[in-house]
Design a protein around this motif. Structure first.
Motif, PDB file in Angstrom:
ATOM      1  N   MET A   1      71.871  64.277  31.995  1.00 45.48           N
ATOM      2  CA  MET A   1      71.093  63.084  32.304  1.00 45.48           C
ATOM      3  C   MET A   1      69.804  63.483  33.020  1.00 45.48           C
ATOM      4  SD  MET A   1      72.187  59.748  34.526  1.00 45.48           S
ATOM      5  CE  MET A   1      73.519  59.378  33.401  1.00 45.48           C
ATOM      6  N   VAL A   2      68.693  62.873  32.643  1.00 46.79           N
ATOM      7  CA  VAL A   2      67.401  63.159  33.260  1.00 46.79           C
ATOM      8  C   VAL A   2      67.121  62.157  34.368  1.00 46.79           C
ATOM      9  CG1 VAL A   2      64.921  63.343  32.865  1.00 46.79           C
ATOM     10  CG2 VAL A   2      66.515  64.104  31.100  1.00 46.79           C
ATOM     11  N   PHE A   3      66.866  62.674  35.547  1.00 41.67           N
ATOM     12  CA  PHE A   3      66.560  61.816  36.690  1.00 41.67           C
ATOM     13  C   PHE A   3      65.055  61.796  36.911  1.00 41.67           C
ATOM     14  CE2 PHE A   3      70.883  63.291  37.383  1.00 41.67           C
ATOM     15  CZ  PHE A   3      71.539  62.125  37.739  1.00 41.67           C
ATOM     16  N   ILE A   4      64.494  60.598  37.009  1.00 44.12           N
ATOM     17  CA  ILE A   4      63.068  60.457  37.275  1.00 44.12           C
ATOM     18  C   ILE A   4      62.895  60.120  38.754  1.00 44.12           C
ATOM     19  CG2 ILE A   4      60.975  59.153  36.770  1.00 44.12           C
ATOM     20  CD1 ILE A   4      62.038  58.671  33.979  1.00 44.12           C
ATOM     21  N   GLU A   5      62.174  60.972  39.434  1.00 44.60           N
ATOM     22  CA  GLU A   5      61.948  60.767  40.867  1.00 44.60           C
ATOM     23  C   GLU A   5      60.459  60.565  41.113  1.00 44.60           C
ATOM     24  OE1 GLU A   5      63.908  63.452  43.516  1.00 44.60           O
ATOM     25  OE2 GLU A   5      65.304  64.131  41.966  1.00 44.60           O
ATOM     26  N   THR A   6      60.147  59.831  42.145  1.00 38.17           N
ATOM     27  CA  THR A   6      58.748  59.618  42.514  1.00 38.17           C
ATOM     28  C   THR A   6      58.461  60.315  43.841  1.00 38.17           C
ATOM     29  OG1 THR A   6      59.280  57.535  43.636  1.00 38.17           O
ATOM     30  CG2 THR A   6      58.607  57.413  41.314  1.00 38.17           C
ATOM     31  N   ARG A   7      57.259  60.783  43.980  1.00 37.96           N
ATOM     32  CA  ARG A   7      56.846  61.454  45.205  1.00 37.96           C
ATOM     33  C   ARG A   7      55.497  60.883  45.647  1.00 37.96           C
ATOM     34  NH1 ARG A   7      61.266  62.948  45.060  1.00 37.96           N
ATOM     35  NH2 ARG A   7      62.164  65.022  45.374  1.00 37.96           N
ATOM     36  N   LYS A   8      55.326  60.799  46.936  1.00 35.34           N
ATOM     37  CA  LYS A   8      54.065  60.290  47.492  1.00 35.34           C
ATOM     38  C   LYS A   8      53.115  61.456  47.735  1.00 35.34           C
ATOM     39  CE  LYS A   8      52.651  56.743  50.702  1.00 35.34           C
ATOM     40  NZ  LYS A   8      53.077  55.888  51.826  1.00 35.34           N
ATOM     41  N   ILE A   9      51.874  61.294  47.261  1.00 36.84           N
ATOM     42  CA  ILE A   9      50.859  62.321  47.464  1.00 36.84           C
ATOM     43  C   ILE A   9      50.368  62.245  48.911  1.00 36.84           C
ATOM     44  CG2 ILE A   9      48.602  63.188  46.726  1.00 36.84           C
ATOM     45  CD1 ILE A   9      50.759  63.448  44.627  1.00 36.84           C
ATOM     46  N   GLN A  10      50.320  63.405  49.555  1.00 33.01           N
ATOM     47  CA  GLN A  10      49.830  63.477  50.926  1.00 33.01           C
ATOM     48  C   GLN A  10      48.608  64.378  50.966  1.00 33.01           C
ATOM     49  OE1 GLN A  10      52.964  64.185  53.852  1.00 33.01           O
ATOM     50  NE2 GLN A  10      54.500  63.694  52.290  1.00 33.01           N
ATOM     51  N   GLN A  11      47.869  64.256  52.012  1.00 36.17           N
ATOM     52  CA  GLN A  11      46.654  65.057  52.164  1.00 36.17           C
ATOM     53  C   GLN A  11      46.769  65.927  53.404  1.00 36.17           C
ATOM     54  OE1 GLN A  11      43.034  62.787  52.500  1.00 36.17           O
ATOM     55  NE2 GLN A  11      41.776  64.430  51.689  1.00 36.17           N
ATOM     56  N   THR A  12      46.365  67.179  53.237  1.00 38.84           N
ATOM     57  CA  THR A  12      46.417  68.091  54.372  1.00 38.84           C
ATOM     58  C   THR A  12      45.106  68.876  54.431  1.00 38.84           C
ATOM     59  OG1 THR A  12      47.622  69.944  55.392  1.00 38.84           O
ATOM     60  CG2 THR A  12      47.483  69.937  53.005  1.00 38.84           C
ATOM     61  N   GLY A  13      44.680  69.177  55.614  1.00 40.27           N
ATOM     62  CA  GLY A  13      43.459  69.958  55.771  1.00 40.27           C
ATOM     63  C   GLY A  13      42.198  69.205  55.390  1.00 40.27           C
ATOM     64  N   GLY A  14      42.328  67.927  55.168  1.00 44.87           N
ATOM     65  CA  GLY A  14      41.145  67.138  54.880  1.00 44.87           C
ATOM     66  C   GLY A  14      40.745  67.103  53.415  1.00 44.87           C
ATOM     67  N   SER A  15      41.174  68.105  52.611  1.00 40.96           N
ATOM     68  CA  SER A  15      40.708  68.135  51.219  1.00 40.96           C
ATOM     69  C   SER A  15      41.800  68.539  50.214  1.00 40.96           C
ATOM     70  CB  SER A  15      39.528  69.105  51.087  1.00 40.96           C
ATOM     71  OG  SER A  15      39.930  70.418  51.461  1.00 40.96           O
ATOM     72  N   THR A  16      42.991  68.890  50.703  1.00 40.30           N
ATOM     73  CA  THR A  16      44.045  69.372  49.806  1.00 40.30           C
ATOM     74  C   THR A  16      45.141  68.321  49.660  1.00 40.30           C
ATOM     75  OG1 THR A  16      43.634  71.660  50.475  1.00 40.30           O
ATOM     76  CG2 THR A  16      45.742  71.193  49.411  1.00 40.30           C
ATOM     77  N   TYR A  17      45.516  68.027  48.428  1.00 41.23           N
ATOM     78  CA  TYR A  17      46.621  67.118  48.154  1.00 41.23           C
ATOM     79  C   TYR A  17      47.909  67.930  47.972  1.00 41.23           C
ATOM     80  CZ  TYR A  17      43.086  63.555  47.237  1.00 41.23           C
ATOM     81  OH  TYR A  17      42.042  62.670  47.364  1.00 41.23           O
ATOM     82  N   ILE A  18      48.995  67.438  48.555  1.00 40.92           N
ATOM     83  CA  ILE A  18      50.280  68.131  48.413  1.00 40.92           C
ATOM     84  C   ILE A  18      51.353  67.128  47.986  1.00 40.92           C
ATOM     85  CG2 ILE A  18      49.714  69.888  50.127  1.00 40.92           C
ATOM     86  CD1 ILE A  18      51.516  68.374  52.108  1.00 40.92           C
ATOM     87  N   VAL A  19      52.394  67.655  47.303  1.00 44.47           N
ATOM     88  CA  VAL A  19      53.529  66.839  46.891  1.00 44.47           C
ATOM     89  C   VAL A  19      54.780  67.702  46.976  1.00 44.47           C
ATOM     90  CG1 VAL A  19      53.235  67.419  44.444  1.00 44.47           C
ATOM     91  CG2 VAL A  19      54.425  65.320  45.087  1.00 44.47           C
ATOM     92  N   SER A  20      55.891  67.124  47.393  1.00 44.96           N
ATOM     93  CA  SER A  20      57.131  67.880  47.494  1.00 44.96           C
ATOM     94  C   SER A  20      57.814  67.954  46.133  1.00 44.96           C
ATOM     95  CB  SER A  20      58.074  67.230  48.516  1.00 44.96           C
ATOM     96  OG  SER A  20      58.403  65.917  48.112  1.00 44.96           O
ATOM     97  N   LEU A  21      58.573  69.021  45.900  1.00 41.89           N
ATOM     98  CA  LEU A  21      59.296  69.192  44.642  1.00 41.89           C
ATOM     99  C   LEU A  21      60.726  68.682  44.790  1.00 41.89           C
ATOM    100  CD1 LEU A  21      58.165  72.829  43.727  1.00 41.89           C
ATOM    101  CD2 LEU A  21      57.292  70.691  42.780  1.00 41.89           C
TER     102      LEU A  21
END
Length: 338
Positions: A1-21
């Motif tokens: 079964m394939v699970f679809i998860e959502t993640r919130k985009i966060q910003q760090t260092g003022g210019s870098t976007y990060i997302v958790s896996l």
């Protein structure tokens, strides 16, 4: 079964976007702190994330029992294993017979990539040595077209000149078209499973789909060129000049349809594609004239043989129209992706 998860985009260092896996995915992929992943942007705007080095280091092995499997059954089984994308294919039996080994060796020579690396009395190990970075589906389909087109032109020349040597050369070239077609089929299945290929950042899944369908039509076109070449190699009856002119003009029209269809496919030219499709009725009228003229021949052998040629020319035009339809479909899909 394939699970679809959502993640919130966060910003760090003022210019870098990060997302958790997703943790479950990371654990299954062997990703821990300090691991590296590759990020591959796709043309449709998605991003492919993969654990670094997993694309070729994790070999897919297919173990097949070939006891009692001979002839065409064995050929079909090996081709299915190849198209499925197996990196390693191990064939096992209580004893692999000489005829089985002949088929295995012959097929490995006809496919692109597979090589026998180990052989015993009861097993044969085949490894796919193809480097995917050297392969592009666009180049493969283009190569198929060039070979099939040259086969058709030479088959017609062999028929006109009663050139046995040229006819046999055309027959030999059909294997190369089949090799490319099976490779493209394998690539397409690989992409459908979500695996990465070197040109996936430049080639969308829509393009893969319509190129794969077009490859199927090109493979059939080559088969019909093969039929014409076989007729040229076996027909002893001279062909009347006016009949040969009808055959050549009909073939020229069908060949031009295929060439224009391929051009429309690669350039997403719907106007040109529609022009190809509109030629179908005119081509069939010409084929009907050709078939009617064949009835005036004195040789029943020639009537049957050249009737087969006329049918192949007709089918080639139809396959050109099919490719033109794929070009229109692709053009629409690419427009929606922009």
């Amino acid at each position: 079964m394939v699970f679809i998860e959502t993640r919130k985009i966060q910003q760090t260092g003022g210019s870098t976007y990060i997302v958790s896996l997703p943790k479950r995915w990371a654990e299954r992929a062997g990703i821990t702190t300090g691991s590296q992943v590759t990020l591959q942007p796709q043309q449709d705007g998605t991003l492919n994330i993969a654990a670094e080095g997993t694309s070729r280091t994790q070999k897919k092995k297919n173990i097949i029992d070939v006891n009692g499997c001979v002839g065409d059954d064995l050929v079909r089984l090996l081709i299915a294993a190849y198209i499925s994308g197996s990196d390693m294919i191990e064939l096992r039996a209580s004893r692999i017979q000489v005829d089985q080994k002949k088929i295995i060796r012959s097929l490995c020579h006809k496919l692109i990539g597979p090589e026998i690396i180990e052989e015993t009395a009861n097993s044969v190990l085949i490894q796919d040595l193809l480097n995917p970075s050297e392969v592009s589906i666009k180049k493969s389909v283009r190569r198929m077209f060039l070979i099939a087109n040259s086969m058709l032109n030479d088959a017609m020349q062999a028929l006109k000149d009663h050139d046995l040597d040229l006819a046999l050369d055309v027959i030999e070239r059909d294997d190369e078209v089949d090799r490319l077609y099976l490779l493209i089929s394998k690539q397409f299945r690989t992409v459908l499973r979500g695996s990465r290929l070197p040109d996936t950042s430049e080639t969308t899944i829509d393009e893969y789909h319509d190129l794969r369908l077009s490859a199927s039509s090109l493979e059939r076109i080559a088969d019909h060129a093969l039929k014409i070449a076989k007729t040229a190699a076996t027909l002893d009856t001279p062909i009347p000049e006016d009949t040969m002119e009808l055959i050549e003009s009909s073939c020229t029209t069908s060949s031009a349809m295929v060439e224009d269809a391929i051009d429309a496919l690669y350039n997403q030219n719907t106007d040109l594609a529609n022009q190809v499709i509109e030629k179908v009725d005119g081509t069939k009228t010409r084929i009907n004239e050709l078939n009617a003229s064949l009835l005036d021949l004195n040789s029943p052998e020639a009537i049957v043989a050249l009737g087969t040629v006329a049918d192949s020319i007709d089918r080639i035009g139809e396959y050109g129209a099919n490719i033109a339809e794929f070009a229109i479909n692709l053009s629409m899909a690419m427009a929606q992706n922009k």
